[in-house]
Design a protein around this motif. Structure first.
Motif, PDB file in Angstrom:
ATOM      1  N   SER A 173      39.102  -3.056   6.845  1.00 45.10           N
ATOM      2  CA  SER A 173      39.075  -3.260   8.290  1.00 45.10           C
ATOM      3  C   SER A 173      38.684  -4.703   8.596  1.00 45.10           C
ATOM      4  CB  SER A 173      38.076  -2.304   8.954  1.00 45.10           C
ATOM      5  OG  SER A 173      36.780  -2.497   8.404  1.00 45.10           O
ATOM      6  N   GLU A 174      39.036  -5.165   9.788  1.00 41.54           N
ATOM      7  CA  GLU A 174      38.765  -6.546  10.177  1.00 41.54           C
ATOM      8  C   GLU A 174      37.276  -6.749  10.457  1.00 41.54           C
ATOM      9  OE1 GLU A 174      40.208  -9.774  13.620  1.00 41.54           O
ATOM     10  OE2 GLU A 174      41.037  -7.746  13.534  1.00 41.54           O
ATOM     11  N   ASP A 175      36.746  -7.872   9.987  1.00 40.16           N
ATOM     12  CA  ASP A 175      35.355  -8.228  10.275  1.00 40.16           C
ATOM     13  C   ASP A 175      35.289  -9.027  11.576  1.00 40.16           C
ATOM     14  OD1 ASP A 175      34.391  -7.043   7.970  1.00 40.16           O
ATOM     15  OD2 ASP A 175      34.627  -8.875   6.774  1.00 40.16           O
ATOM     16  N   PHE A 176      34.169  -8.893  12.265  1.00 39.47           N
ATOM     17  CA  PHE A 176      33.975  -9.622  13.521  1.00 39.47           C
ATOM     18  C   PHE A 176      32.634 -10.331  13.517  1.00 39.47           C
ATOM     19  CE2 PHE A 176      36.786  -6.083  14.645  1.00 39.47           C
ATOM     20  CZ  PHE A 176      37.833  -6.763  15.259  1.00 39.47           C
ATOM     21  N   MET A 177      32.618 -11.523  14.126  1.00 36.17           N
ATOM     22  CA  MET A 177      31.379 -12.249  14.351  1.00 36.17           C
ATOM     23  C   MET A 177      30.867 -11.933  15.757  1.00 36.17           C
ATOM     24  SD  MET A 177      30.617 -13.980  11.634  1.00 36.17           S
ATOM     25  CE  MET A 177      29.530 -15.295  12.189  1.00 36.17           C
ATOM     26  N   PRO A 178      29.539 -12.098  15.980  1.00 33.09           N
ATOM     27  CA  PRO A 178      28.967 -11.743  17.292  1.00 33.09           C
ATOM     28  C   PRO A 178      29.656 -12.422  18.483  1.00 33.09           C
ATOM     29  CG  PRO A 178      27.211 -12.068  15.712  1.00 33.09           C
ATOM     30  CD  PRO A 178      28.488 -12.452  15.010  1.00 33.09           C
ATOM     31  N   HIS A 179      30.121 -13.684  18.307  1.00 30.01           N
ATOM     32  CA  HIS A 179      30.732 -14.371  19.447  1.00 30.01           C
ATOM     33  C   HIS A 179      32.093 -13.790  19.825  1.00 30.01           C
ATOM     34  CE1 HIS A 179      32.739 -16.436  16.069  1.00 30.01           C
ATOM     35  NE2 HIS A 179      33.721 -16.691  16.934  1.00 30.01           N
ATOM     36  N   GLU A 180      32.660 -12.938  18.958  1.00 27.79           N
ATOM     37  CA  GLU A 180      33.967 -12.345  19.235  1.00 27.79           C
ATOM     38  C   GLU A 180      33.872 -11.046  20.028  1.00 27.79           C
ATOM     39  OE1 GLU A 180      36.884 -13.184  15.659  1.00 27.79           O
ATOM     40  OE2 GLU A 180      34.970 -12.453  14.871  1.00 27.79           O
ATOM     41  N   PHE A 181      32.692 -10.422  20.048  1.00 26.34           N
ATOM     42  CA  PHE A 181      32.564  -9.091  20.636  1.00 26.34           C
ATOM     43  C   PHE A 181      32.975  -9.050  22.102  1.00 26.34           C
ATOM     44  CE2 PHE A 181      29.068  -7.905  17.373  1.00 26.34           C
ATOM     45  CZ  PHE A 181      30.052  -7.690  16.425  1.00 26.34           C
ATOM     46  N   ASP A 182      32.371  -9.916  22.920  1.00 23.23           N
ATOM     47  CA  ASP A 182      32.671  -9.903  24.354  1.00 23.23           C
ATOM     48  C   ASP A 182      34.100 -10.363  24.630  1.00 23.23           C
ATOM     49  OD1 ASP A 182      30.204  -8.948  25.068  1.00 23.23           O
ATOM     50  OD2 ASP A 182      29.316 -10.939  25.324  1.00 23.23           O
ATOM     51  N   ILE A 183      34.569 -11.334  23.837  1.00 26.79           N
ATOM     52  CA  ILE A 183      35.929 -11.859  24.043  1.00 26.79           C
ATOM     53  C   ILE A 183      36.972 -10.782  23.792  1.00 26.79           C
ATOM     54  CG2 ILE A 183      37.625 -13.549  23.231  1.00 26.79           C
ATOM     55  CD1 ILE A 183      35.263 -15.368  22.501  1.00 26.79           C
ATOM     56  N   LEU A 184      36.760  -9.999  22.724  1.00 25.23           N
ATOM     57  CA  LEU A 184      37.717  -8.965  22.342  1.00 25.23           C
ATOM     58  C   LEU A 184      37.408  -7.615  22.973  1.00 25.23           C
ATOM     59  CD1 LEU A 184      38.011  -9.848  18.541  1.00 25.23           C
ATOM     60  CD2 LEU A 184      39.558 -10.512  20.377  1.00 25.23           C
ATOM     61  N   GLY A 185      36.311  -7.536  23.714  1.00 24.37           N
ATOM     62  CA  GLY A 185      35.955  -6.274  24.369  1.00 24.37           C
ATOM     63  C   GLY A 185      35.533  -5.193  23.406  1.00 24.37           C
ATOM     64  N   ILE A 186      34.869  -5.593  22.316  1.00 21.33           N
ATOM     65  CA  ILE A 186      34.451  -4.625  21.299  1.00 21.33           C
ATOM     66  C   ILE A 186      33.138  -3.966  21.716  1.00 21.33           C
ATOM     67  CG2 ILE A 186      33.793  -4.356  18.874  1.00 21.33           C
ATOM     68  CD1 ILE A 186      35.533  -6.809  18.296  1.00 21.33           C
TER      69      ILE A 186
END
Length: 265
Positions: A252-265
């Motif tokens: 599965s794809e990994d995410f960094m904290p700064h991506e959460f709000d941008i991607l709506g995770i």
């Protein structure tokens, strides 16, 4: 099974090789010099081998030994991983998918020592996945409360800095004090709501420990070990039957904290 009933060995047809008494985890070390024996499923007798190759036993003819070998040639006891690779004709460790239910005795050692592909069986997952699905709205509410709490705390910090560095007059100080008090009351209320809802959420899984893979909001130590050493994990090995043997399992794809709000995770 009742003692008077005949013992059936039909299940052996589902396997190329069966090894009993492997004495894990020492089985995973090639320097382990344990002898490997063939097992007669009918009598339970152990028969000598030459590193897994059947040897004619004393008191039998070559023809009898050959006939017997076809019957019991897939059941062994003891040995080590080198014997297993030889019996299965394995050229590279990555050809093996090892399925086990113990993170240390099965998965960690076979991954670190041998480089096998690994799959951990976690029976508790069935219940956890069901509860997670039923509680998905609760998780959304918890995330919302956390964001609201963080926003209020940011506003409190801003007012405190205003008191300290902006040198407000008496009227402004009174206004800021009222705002600060309101925000602190709101923060305490949101925090209490969040704590109560979080407690109810965790107790759905286990009264004391909560979710298997979580410690609060962070992944548990067990979850980190699963991520690191298990290529796959599932609730039962029969789940593999739902997919083609040729399926490629992608991470599965990994995410960094700064991506959460941008991607709506």
């Amino acid at each position: 099974m009742h003692a008077s009933l005949p013992c059936k060995h039909d299940w052996l047809e589902n396997f190329d090789v069966v090894i009993t008494g492997s004495a894990k985890p020492s089985f995973f070390h090639e320097e382990n010099r344990t002898n490997i024996f063939q097992v007669d499923p009918e009598s339970g007798m152990l028969l000598n081998t030459n590193n897994g190759v059947f040897l004619p036993q004393i008191g039998t003819t070559l023809l009898e030994s050959s006939s017997k070998d076809k019957k019991i040639g897939k059941v062994f006891q003891g040995g080590n991983v080198a014997h297993l690779h030889k019996l299965l004709g394995i050229a590279a460790s990555s050809q093996v998918l090892y399925v086990g239910d113990h993170i240390y005795g099965d998965i960690l050692r076979s991954k670190k020592v041998l480089g096998w592909r690994t799959m951990l069986v976690v029976p508790e997952l069935e219940k956890e996945v069901k509860l997670l699905w039923e509680s998905r709205n609760t998780r959304k509410e918890l995330r919302s409360l956390r964001k609201e709490r963080d926003l209020v705390e940011d506003q409190i910090h801003h007012l405190n800095w205003s008191f300290k560095f902006e040198d407000p007059d008496d009227h402004q100080k009174r206004e800021l004090s009222f705002q600060l008090k309101d925000l602190e009351c709101k923060r305490d209320y949101v925090r209490l709501q969040h704590q109560q809802l979080m407690k109810e959420f965790h107790q759905k899984f286990h009264k004391v420990w909560g979710q298997l893979m979580k410690t609060g909001f962070q992944n548990s130590r067990f979850a980190h070990q699963v991520e690191r050493f298990a290529c796959l994990y599932t609730s039962q090995v029969t789940n593999l039957a739902l997919y083609s043997p040729n399926k490629y399992y992608r991470p599965s794809e990994d995410f960094m904290p700064h991506e959460f709000d941008i991607l709506g995770i």
